[in-house]
Enzyme design. Structure first.
Site, mmCIF file in Angstrom:
data_model
loop_
_atom_site.group_PDB
_atom_site.id
_atom_site.type_symbol
_atom_site.label_atom_id
_atom_site.label_comp_id
_atom_site.label_asym_id
_atom_site.label_seq_id
_atom_site.Cartn_x
_atom_site.Cartn_y
_atom_site.Cartn_z
ATOM 1 N N HIS A 54 40.828 60.470 24.780
ATOM 2 C CA HIS A 54 39.421 60.293 24.371
ATOM 3 C C HIS A 54 38.638 61.591 24.645
ATOM 4 O O HIS A 54 37.641 61.598 25.362
ATOM 5 C CB HIS A 54 38.775 59.111 25.110
ATOM 6 C CG HIS A 54 37.564 58.570 24.411
ATOM 7 N ND1 HIS A 54 37.285 57.230 24.309
ATOM 8 C CD2 HIS A 54 36.547 59.199 23.781
ATOM 9 C CE1 HIS A 54 36.146 57.050 23.653
ATOM 10 N NE2 HIS A 54 35.672 58.245 23.318
ATOM 11 N N ARG A 90 37.251 54.573 17.558
ATOM 12 C CA ARG A 90 37.443 53.627 18.650
ATOM 13 C C ARG A 90 38.792 52.924 18.506
ATOM 14 O O ARG A 90 39.265 52.686 17.373
ATOM 15 C CB ARG A 90 36.343 52.556 18.645
ATOM 16 C CG ARG A 90 34.988 53.038 19.157
ATOM 17 C CD ARG A 90 34.993 53.366 20.652
ATOM 18 N NE ARG A 90 33.682 53.730 21.148
ATOM 19 C CZ ARG A 90 33.215 54.970 21.256
ATOM 20 N NH1 ARG A 90 33.980 55.995 20.894
ATOM 21 N NH2 ARG A 90 32.019 55.201 21.756
HETATM 22 P P1 NAP Z 1 27.028 57.259 12.512
HETATM 23 O O1 NAP Z 1 26.156 58.435 12.277
HETATM 24 O O2 NAP Z 1 26.395 55.947 12.884
HETATM 25 O O3 NAP Z 1 27.910 57.072 11.193
HETATM 26 C C1 NAP Z 1 28.633 55.905 10.921
HETATM 27 C C2 NAP Z 1 29.169 55.966 9.491
HETATM 28 O O4 NAP Z 1 30.005 54.822 9.279
HETATM 29 C C3 NAP Z 1 28.055 55.897 8.438
HETATM 30 O O5 NAP Z 1 28.368 56.695 7.348
HETATM 31 C C4 NAP Z 1 28.071 54.419 8.029
HETATM 32 O O6 NAP Z 1 27.636 54.178 6.698
HETATM 33 C C5 NAP Z 1 29.550 54.109 8.121
HETATM 34 N N1 NAP Z 1 29.768 52.667 8.296
HETATM 35 C C6 NAP Z 1 29.386 51.885 9.325
HETATM 36 N N2 NAP Z 1 29.782 50.607 9.122
HETATM 37 C C7 NAP Z 1 30.415 50.605 7.924
HETATM 38 C C8 NAP Z 1 31.042 49.586 7.154
HETATM 39 N N3 NAP Z 1 31.129 48.326 7.578
HETATM 40 N N4 NAP Z 1 31.586 49.926 5.980
HETATM 41 C C9 NAP Z 1 31.521 51.199 5.533
HETATM 42 N N5 NAP Z 1 30.947 52.223 6.213
HETATM 43 C C10 NAP Z 1 30.410 51.911 7.400
HETATM 44 O O7 NAP Z 1 28.086 57.563 13.655
HETATM 45 P P2 NAP Z 1 28.634 58.989 14.151
HETATM 46 O O8 NAP Z 1 27.668 59.654 15.024
HETATM 47 O O9 NAP Z 1 29.134 59.733 12.966
HETATM 48 O O10 NAP Z 1 29.856 58.521 15.058
HETATM 49 C C11 NAP Z 1 30.892 57.695 14.557
HETATM 50 C C12 NAP Z 1 31.705 57.108 15.676
HETATM 51 O O11 NAP Z 1 32.532 58.105 16.267
HETATM 52 C C13 NAP Z 1 30.897 56.583 16.864
HETATM 53 O O12 NAP Z 1 30.385 55.285 16.621
HETATM 54 C C14 NAP Z 1 31.906 56.596 17.983
HETATM 55 O O13 NAP Z 1 32.557 55.351 18.098
HETATM 56 C C15 NAP Z 1 32.923 57.653 17.561
HETATM 57 N N6 NAP Z 1 32.928 58.817 18.473
HETATM 58 C C16 NAP Z 1 34.083 59.111 19.125
HETATM 59 C C17 NAP Z 1 34.113 60.204 19.966
HETATM 60 C C18 NAP Z 1 35.376 60.590 20.678
HETATM 61 O O14 NAP Z 1 35.344 61.396 21.586
HETATM 62 N N7 NAP Z 1 36.508 60.071 20.288
HETATM 63 C C19 NAP Z 1 32.969 60.991 20.148
HETATM 64 C C20 NAP Z 1 31.822 60.654 19.469
HETATM 65 C C21 NAP Z 1 31.809 59.559 18.629
HETATM 66 P P3 NAP Z 1 26.103 54.454 6.274
HETATM 67 O O15 NAP Z 1 25.949 55.959 6.329
HETATM 68 O O16 NAP Z 1 26.008 53.934 4.907
HETATM 69 O O17 NAP Z 1 25.263 53.738 7.303
HETATM 70 C C1 GLV Z 2 32.194 58.988 22.579
HETATM 71 O O1 GLV Z 2 33.174 58.335 22.394
HETATM 72 C C2 GLV Z 2 30.929 58.740 21.981
HETATM 73 O O2 GLV Z 2 30.743 57.679 21.381
HETATM 74 O O3 GLV Z 2 30.049 59.618 22.086
#
Ligand code: NAP
Ligand code: GLV
Length: 316
Positions: free
Chosen positions: A279, A231
């Site tokens: 994005h 983000r």
């Molecule tokens: P997720 O499964 O919720 O994983 C989040 C990771 O971040 C987990 O490993 C979590 O630790 C860690 N984390 C969260 N807060 C933290 C902190 N304060 N300190 C250290 N580690 C922390 O999320 P995801 O599905 O992988 O997606 C991640 C992000 O990618 C989304 O939230 C979104 O904003 C972004 N995204 C972007 C796109 C795009 O097109 N650009 C697409 C999809 C997603 P724990 O495992 O210990 O909980």
């Molecule tokens: C895209 O940015 C998502 O959070 O899936």
């Protein structure tokens, strides 16, 4: 079962038709302003606050993306917006992880093999062979080892470079050196030390805001690269421009921005060492998303629990 749908700037009809195929018998409708009729489930992306104004008896709200920051920002700004008895459920991979892995692999390979430097040379019609970066010291650090970060870390490790990952709770992932704890603590510093490419896949929460800042950049290997696919609120934009100007960072690939679309007069457009994509690193795929959500709606209707439920206080 009644299902509300809301997806701005998209043709809702294809989504409603897909949901109708996946959940035959469901009573589906696109939310319209003024609609305060009962519904069991909502399937939404960036919903307006008014969608939650009526006490319609929602049991779960499905977010059409992995990041729930937009919905949780509504709740932070206007506490009580989300129905207290409804679970908030995010998409888990649903086809996003392979896209994210490709995007990050591409960025890492581009910097490893110096395609960015060769592109700048080509613009000047220069023919020089540049010393390659050694694989052994081209350490990639993945911030966030969740659904997407863990798969990205594995995909990058397959390129033959050392890979580290950082998460809040401890993890074990084959072939990845893992670090855990609070951002800005000693374990975070150990994670950053000598990292050559920092990849951000953290969720946007109050704890993670501005984590990509001058202090963080200063702990990486000199002339490191940044890949931000999470983000825009994670990045202190002026700190990136300063780090590129003073050589702390060599280049950055950015898919997300504080303001999207990136404004026409934004200085990032003028900086040749910044690569911009709109994005688009991992798009929500309609069929995969519908299939995952329909399975979870059926499970909830049977009284079962589902994965991907957001911890609202934690912020992800
Ligand atoms: P997720 O499964 O919720 O994983 C989040 C990771 O971040 C987990 O490993 C979590 O630790 C860690 N984390 C969260 N807060 C933290 C902190 N304060 N300190 C250290 N580690 C922390 O999320 P995801 O599905 O992988 O997606 C991640 C992000 O990618 C989304 O939230 C979104 O904003 C972004 N995204 C972007 C796109 C795009 O097109 N650009 C697409 C999809 C997603 P724990 O495992 O210990 O909980
Ligand atoms: C895209 O940015 C998502 O959070 O899936």
């Amino acid at each position: 079962m009644k299902i509300l749908f809301w997806l701005p700037q998209a043709d809702a009809s294809a989504w409603l038709a897909g949901l109708a195929r996946a959940l035959p018998g469901a009573d589906l409708r696109e939310w319209q302003p003024g609609d305060d009729a009962p519904a069991d489930f909502a399937v939404v992306w960036h919903p307006p606050r008014e969608l939650f104004a009526a006490p319609r008896g929602l049991r779960a709200v499905f977010n059409l993306g992995a990041g729930v920051d937009a919905i949780l920002a509504l709740e932070r700004e206007h506490p009580g917006t989300l129905p207290p008895d409804a679970q908030l459920v995010r998409l888990e991979d649903s086809g996003m992880a392979p896209q994210m892995a490709e995007y990050v692999q591409h960025a890492v390979l581009r910097y490893l093999r110096r395609f960015d430097d060769y592109a700048r040379q080509q613009a000047r019609r220069e023919w020089h062979v540049l010393a390659p970066h050694p694989h052994e010291t081209f350490t990639v650090g993945v911030l966030g080892l969740g659904v997407l970060g863990a798969q990205v870390a594995r995909a990058v490790a397959s390129l033959g470079v050392p890979v580290r990952g950082f998460s809040r709770s401890a993890k074990t992932i084959d072939g990845i050196e893992t670090f855990s704890g609070e951002l800005h603590g000693p374990s975070f510093d150990a994670f950053l030390d000598d990292v050559k490419v920092l990849v951000n896949l953290l969720p946007a929460t109050p704890d993670t805001e501005d984590v990509l800042n001058a202090q963080t950049f200063g702990k990486l290997a000199r002339g490191a690269y940044l890949v931000n696919v999470a983000r825009g609120t994670h990045l202190v934009e002026q700190d990136l421009l300063d780090a590129l100007a003073n050589g702390t960072l060599a280049a950055a690939t950015l898919d997300v921005f504080r303001t999207e679309p990136l404004p026409q007069d934004h200085p990032f457009w003028q900086e040749p060492r910044i690569t911009i994509t709109p994005h688009s690193s991992a798009l929500t795929l309609r069929d995969e998303a519908i299939s995952q959500i329909a399975d979870k709606i059926e499970a909830l209707a049977r009284g079962e629990t589902v994965s991907g439920v957001v911890h609202v206080k934690r912020g992800y």
